[in-house]
Design an enzyme around this catalytic site. Structure first.
Site, PDB file in Angstrom:
ATOM      1  N   ARG A 120       2.836  46.359  51.863  1.00 47.71           N
ATOM      2  CA  ARG A 120       3.185  45.160  52.541  1.00 47.71           C
ATOM      3  C   ARG A 120       2.416  44.009  51.897  1.00 47.71           C
ATOM      4  O   ARG A 120       2.948  42.898  51.860  1.00 47.71           O
ATOM      5  CB  ARG A 120       3.359  45.119  54.023  1.00 47.71           C
ATOM      6  CG  ARG A 120       4.423  46.178  54.528  1.00 47.71           C
ATOM      7  CD  ARG A 120       4.191  46.106  55.640  1.00 47.71           C
ATOM      8  NE  ARG A 120       3.108  46.966  56.347  1.00 47.71           N
ATOM      9  CZ  ARG A 120       2.542  47.051  57.730  1.00 47.71           C
ATOM     10  NH1 ARG A 120       3.140  46.615  58.654  1.00 47.71           N
ATOM     11  NH2 ARG A 120       1.813  48.039  57.754  1.00 47.71           N
ATOM     12  N   ARG A 151     -20.490  21.749  41.537  1.00 51.54           N
ATOM     13  CA  ARG A 151     -20.213  23.205  41.220  1.00 51.54           C
ATOM     14  C   ARG A 151     -21.522  24.041  41.328  1.00 51.54           C
ATOM     15  O   ARG A 151     -22.447  23.416  41.320  1.00 51.54           O
ATOM     16  CB  ARG A 151     -19.684  23.165  39.591  1.00 51.54           C
ATOM     17  CG  ARG A 151     -18.095  22.549  39.868  1.00 51.54           C
ATOM     18  CD  ARG A 151     -17.737  22.353  38.429  1.00 51.54           C
ATOM     19  NE  ARG A 151     -17.811  23.632  37.629  1.00 51.54           N
ATOM     20  CZ  ARG A 151     -17.697  23.695  36.324  1.00 51.54           C
ATOM     21  NH1 ARG A 151     -17.574  22.443  35.473  1.00 51.54           N
ATOM     22  NH2 ARG A 151     -17.961  24.701  35.860  1.00 51.54           N
ATOM     23  N   ALA A 211     -22.035   4.436  35.381  1.00 48.49           N
ATOM     24  CA  ALA A 211     -20.599   5.054  35.441  1.00 48.49           C
ATOM     25  C   ALA A 211     -20.195   5.686  34.198  1.00 48.49           C
ATOM     26  O   ALA A 211     -20.525   4.857  32.999  1.00 48.49           O
ATOM     27  CB  ALA A 211     -19.840   3.815  36.063  1.00 48.49           C
ATOM     28  N   TYR A 238     -21.862  21.198  25.962  1.00 48.47           N
ATOM     29  CA  TYR A 238     -21.177  22.637  25.374  1.00 48.47           C
ATOM     30  C   TYR A 238     -20.838  22.182  23.770  1.00 48.47           C
ATOM     31  O   TYR A 238     -20.148  20.994  23.704  1.00 48.47           O
ATOM     32  CB  TYR A 238     -19.853  22.840  26.267  1.00 48.47           C
ATOM     33  CG  TYR A 238     -19.166  24.144  25.591  1.00 48.47           C
ATOM     34  CD1 TYR A 238     -20.114  25.296  25.407  1.00 48.47           C
ATOM     35  CD2 TYR A 238     -17.868  23.897  25.424  1.00 48.47           C
ATOM     36  CE1 TYR A 238     -19.244  26.559  24.980  1.00 48.47           C
ATOM     37  CE2 TYR A 238     -17.329  25.215  25.047  1.00 48.47           C
ATOM     38  CZ  TYR A 238     -17.989  26.322  24.794  1.00 48.47           C
ATOM     39  OH  TYR A 238     -17.323  27.357  24.547  1.00 48.47           O
TER      40      TYR A 238
HETATM   41  C1  UD1 Z   1      -2.075  53.537  62.860  1.00 44.92           C
HETATM   42  C2  UD1 Z   1      -2.275  54.488  64.342  1.00 44.92           C
HETATM   43  C3  UD1 Z   1      -1.171  53.848  65.343  1.00 44.92           C
HETATM   44  C4  UD1 Z   1      -1.721  52.573  65.597  1.00 44.92           C
HETATM   45  C5  UD1 Z   1      -2.025  51.608  64.473  1.00 44.92           C
HETATM   46  C6  UD1 Z   1      -2.695  50.450  64.618  1.00 44.92           C
HETATM   47  C7  UD1 Z   1      -1.991  56.839  63.339  1.00 44.92           C
HETATM   48  C8  UD1 Z   1      -1.534  57.963  62.973  1.00 44.92           C
HETATM   49  N1  UD1 Z   1      -1.436  55.797  63.724  1.00 44.92           N
HETATM   50  O1  UD1 Z   1      -0.881  53.339  62.516  1.00 44.92           O
HETATM   51  O2  UD1 Z   1      -1.027  54.797  66.360  1.00 44.92           O
HETATM   52  O3  UD1 Z   1      -0.954  51.689  66.388  1.00 44.92           O
HETATM   53  O4  UD1 Z   1      -2.769  52.430  63.326  1.00 44.92           O
HETATM   54  O5  UD1 Z   1      -3.056  49.523  63.543  1.00 44.92           O
HETATM   55  O6  UD1 Z   1      -3.310  56.633  63.215  1.00 44.92           O
HETATM   56  N2  UD1 Z   1      -5.578  54.921  56.049  1.00 44.92           N
HETATM   57  C9  UD1 Z   1      -6.509  55.578  55.346  1.00 44.92           C
HETATM   58  N3  UD1 Z   1      -5.925  56.882  54.725  1.00 44.92           N
HETATM   59  C10 UD1 Z   1      -4.576  57.201  55.153  1.00 44.92           C
HETATM   60  C11 UD1 Z   1      -3.943  56.252  55.970  1.00 44.92           C
HETATM   61  C12 UD1 Z   1      -4.228  55.138  56.394  1.00 44.92           C
HETATM   62  O7  UD1 Z   1      -7.486  55.493  55.185  1.00 44.92           O
HETATM   63  O8  UD1 Z   1      -3.889  58.190  54.422  1.00 44.92           O
HETATM   64  C13 UD1 Z   1      -6.167  53.835  56.870  1.00 44.92           C
HETATM   65  C14 UD1 Z   1      -5.461  52.613  56.388  1.00 44.92           C
HETATM   66  O9  UD1 Z   1      -6.318  51.939  54.917  1.00 44.92           O
HETATM   67  C15 UD1 Z   1      -5.873  51.651  57.443  1.00 44.92           C
HETATM   68  C16 UD1 Z   1      -6.001  52.466  58.651  1.00 44.92           C
HETATM   69  O10 UD1 Z   1      -6.288  53.632  58.124  1.00 44.92           O
HETATM   70  O11 UD1 Z   1      -6.797  50.862  57.416  1.00 44.92           O
HETATM   71  C17 UD1 Z   1      -4.582  52.388  59.405  1.00 44.92           C
HETATM   72  O12 UD1 Z   1      -3.772  52.778  58.642  1.00 44.92           O
HETATM   73  P1  UD1 Z   1      -2.109  52.316  58.802  1.00 44.92           P
HETATM   74  O13 UD1 Z   1      -1.103  52.907  57.747  1.00 44.92           O
HETATM   75  O14 UD1 Z   1      -2.042  50.856  58.788  1.00 44.92           O
HETATM   76  O15 UD1 Z   1      -1.658  52.816  60.401  1.00 44.92           O
HETATM   77  P2  UD1 Z   1      -0.440  53.459  61.053  1.00 44.92           P
HETATM   78  O16 UD1 Z   1      -0.194  54.564  60.220  1.00 44.92           O
HETATM   79  O17 UD1 Z   1       0.548  52.307  60.704  1.00 44.92           O
END
Ligand code: UD1
Ligand code: MG
Length: 431
Positions: free
Chosen positions: A15, A308, A353, A360
Site C-alpha cells: 500500500r 549545508r 556582498a 570546484y
Molecule cells: C496483523 C494482525 C492483526 C492486527 C494487525 C495490526 C496477524 C495474523 N494479524 O494484521 O490481528 O490487527 O496486525 O496492525 O498477525 N510481517 C512479516 N512477515 C509476514 C507478514 C507480516 O514480518 O509474512 C510483518 C509486517 O512487516 C508488519 C507486521 O508483521 O510489520 C504486521 O503485518 P501486517 O500484514 O501489517 O498485519 P496484518 O496481517 O494486517
C-alpha cells in the site's frame, strides 16, 4: 534489560506504492524501523529484526547504523504471515516483546506497560469506532479469549470494537512451543501469530489485554499515514524542545529532525528547517533558513540563509541569501548574497556582498583559507585552492587567484573609463 525483542519488518508494504522498502521511509529524518530499534535499545540488548522483502537493502541500512542487532530472514515462501515470521528465532530472555517495524510512534511508556505484570501474554488492544482492517479481540471477564482476523470473522464478530494493535509480550517458553505448531488453515492461508492466543487460553494461561492509544500504535501503511505520523512526531519533538527552552515563532511552520540537538537559549523563527544531526548552541535562526548537519554556536543565520553539511559557525553572523558548505567560520560576518564552500575563515573577517569561493574546478573541490581581520570587498571571486593571510584588504570586484601575504592589499580591476557626453551622441539630444 532482561527482555528479548523481535521487530517484524518482512511484510511487502504494497500500500506504500514505493520502490523504497516500507520500513526505510523516514519520519523526522530517521527510518521508521530505526525509531522502533531505538525505542527497543532503551530496554533490551537482545533485538532481532525479521526481514524478507528487499532484504539486502534493509539489512544494509541496519548494519550501517547498528552493530548489535540480530537479523533473521523469514522463509516467507513456505511460511508467510506474522506467525511464519517468528519461525526459527532464538531469543535470549524469558520474555519476548514482539513489535512491528512500521509503528514509529510507540513511546517507551507504552513499551514499559506492555512488558510489566505477570500474565503469560500481554497483548496491545485499541478500542475503535471503526475496527475494519484489524483482527478483532474477544475479551471475557477482563481476559483475552481469542483474536479473529477480519477475513475469518462472522458478521457478529465483525461488530467487536476491541482490535489487536499487533504488539505482544509473550513468555519465550510458550513462543518456542507454539510457533512450530501454527497452521495456515485460514482465509489468507498464512501462519497467524495471533493463533498463539487461543493456544495459551486452551492451556489456561493468562492473556492480559493492555489498552493502548490509537495514535501511538497506528501502523504506517501508506504515504498518507506517513504524512500523518510525521505531523505527530514533529509536534512531539517541538513540544519537548520548547519546554526545554527553545523559542519558536509559529512552531507549525518549523521542521526539526529528531536527531538535532539544542543547548542554551536558541530562537527559531517561522519557516526554519533543521536537518540531520545539527547542533545549535545559543543560535538565532531567522525566517526560512535551512540548517543541515552543522554546528551553529553563538551565531545568527538568515533570514533565508542556508548552512549545508559539515559546517561549524562560531560567533558568526550569516545574513540573507548566504550559502555555507563544509566550512568553519569563527567570528566572521557574511551579511549578504555569498557562497562560502570548503572554506576556513578566522576571527574579525568581513565577507562583502556577492563574494564567491570558486571551490570546484570541474574535477575536484579545493580549500579556501582566510585568516584574521580580512576585509573582502563586494563581488570578490576567490579561486581555490588559495590562502589569504591575516590583515588583508581585497578591493571590490577582485578575482583572487594567488595566495596573499599578511598586511597586503589585493585588487584586480579594469581601469574605469569615463567618456563625457557619450549619452547624447548615442541617443541624440532629444532625450
Ligand atoms: C496483523 C494482525 C492483526 C492486527 C494487525 C495490526 C496477524 C495474523 N494479524 O494484521 O490481528 O490487527 O496486525 O496492525 O498477525 N510481517 C512479516 N512477515 C509476514 C507478514 C507480516 O514480518 O509474512 C510483518 C509486517 O512487516 C508488519 C507486521 O508483521 O510489520 C504486521 O503485518 P501486517 O500484514 O501489517 O498485519 P496484518 O496481517 O494486517
Ligand atoms: Mg497482512
Amino acid at each position: 534489560m532482561s527482555i528479548s525483542i523481535v521487530i517484524l519488518a518482512a511484510g511487502k508494504g504494497s500500500r506504500m506504492k514505493s520502490t523504497t522498502p516500507k520500513v526505510l521511509h523516514t519520519i523526522s529524518g530517521k527510518p521508521m524501523l530505526f525509531h522502533a530499534i531505538d525505542a527497543s535499545l532503551k530496554i533490551s540488548d537482545d533485538i532481532t529484526v525479521v526481514i524478507y522483502h528487499q532484504a539486502p537493502r534493509v539489512r544494509e541500512a541496519i548494519e550501517k547504523e547498528y552493530d548489535n542487532i540480530n537479523i533473521h530472514i523469514q522463509d516467507a515462501e513456505q511460511f508467510p504471515g506474522t506467525g511464519g515470521a517468528m519461525r526459527g528465532i532464538q531469543t535470549k530472555y524469558q520474555k519476548t516483546l514482539i513489535l512491528n517495524g512500521d509503528m514509529p510512534l510507540i513511546t517507551q511508556n507504552s513499551l514499559n506497560a506492555l512488558t510489566s505484570g505477570d500474565a503469560d501474554i500481554n497483548m496491545s488492544v485499541i478500542k475503535l469506532n471503526n475496527p475494519s482492517g484489524y483482527g478483532r479481540v474477544i475479551i471475557e471477564n477482563g481476559k483475552v479469549k481469542e483474536i479473529i482476523e477480519e477475513k475469518d470473522c462472522t458478521p457478529i464478530q465483525k461488530e467487536t470494537k476491541s482490535v489487536n494493535a499487533g504488539i505482544y509480550c509473550v513468555s519465550s517458553e510458550l513462543l518456542n512451543r507454539y510457533i512450530p505448531k501454527l497452521n495456515n488453515n485460514n482465509a489468507q492461508e498464512e501462519y497467524y501469530l495471533t493463533d498463539i492466543i487461543k493456544m495459551a487460553v486452551d492451556e489456561n494461561r493468562t492473556v492480559a489485554p493492555i489498552f493502548v492509544s490509537e495514535e501511538e500504535f497506528k501502523g504506517v501503511n501508506s504515504k498518507l499515514d506517513l504524512a500523518e505520523a510525521e505531523i505527530i512526531m514533529q509536534n512531539r519533538i517541538k513540544e519537548k524542545l520548547m519546554l526545554s527552552g527553545v523559542i519558536m515563532r509559529f512552531p507549525d511552520s518549523i521542521y526539526i529532525d529528531c536527531r538535532a540537538s539544542f543547548e542554551g537559549e536558541c530562537i527559531l523563527e517561522n519557516g526554519v528547517t533543521i536537518l540531520g544531526k545539527s547542533k545549535l548552541i545559543n543560535a538565532h535562526i531567522k525566517t526560512n533558513s535551512v540548517i543541515e548537519d552543522s554546528i551553529i554556536e553563538d551565531s545568527g543565520v538568515g533570514p533565508m540563509g542556508r548552512i549545508r553539511p559539515l559546517s561549524h559557525l562560531k560567533d558568526t553572523h550569516i545574513g540573507n541569501f548566504v550559502e555555507v558548505k563544509k566550512s568553519t567560520l569563527n567570528g566572521v560576518k557574511a551579511g549578504h548574497l555569498s557562497y562560502l564552500g570548503d572554506a576556513s575563515i578566522d576571527e574579525g573577517s568581513n565577507i562583502g556582498a556577492g563574494t564567491i569561493t570558486c571551490n570546484y574546478d570541474g574535477k575536484s573541490k579545493h580549500k579556501t583559507t582566510i585568516g584574521k581581520n580580512v576585509f573582502v570587498g563586494s563581488d570578490t571571486q576567490i579561486v581555490a585552492p588559495v590562502t589569504i593571510s591575516d590583515n588583508v584588504i581585497i578591493g571590490a570586484g577582485t578575482t583572487v587567484t594567488k595566495d596573499i601575504k599578511k598586511g597586503s592589499l589585493a585588487i584586480s580591476r579594469t581601469p574605469l573609463k569615463i567618456v563625457a557626453d557619450f549619452y547624447y551622441r548615442f541617443f541624440g539630444k532629444g532625450k
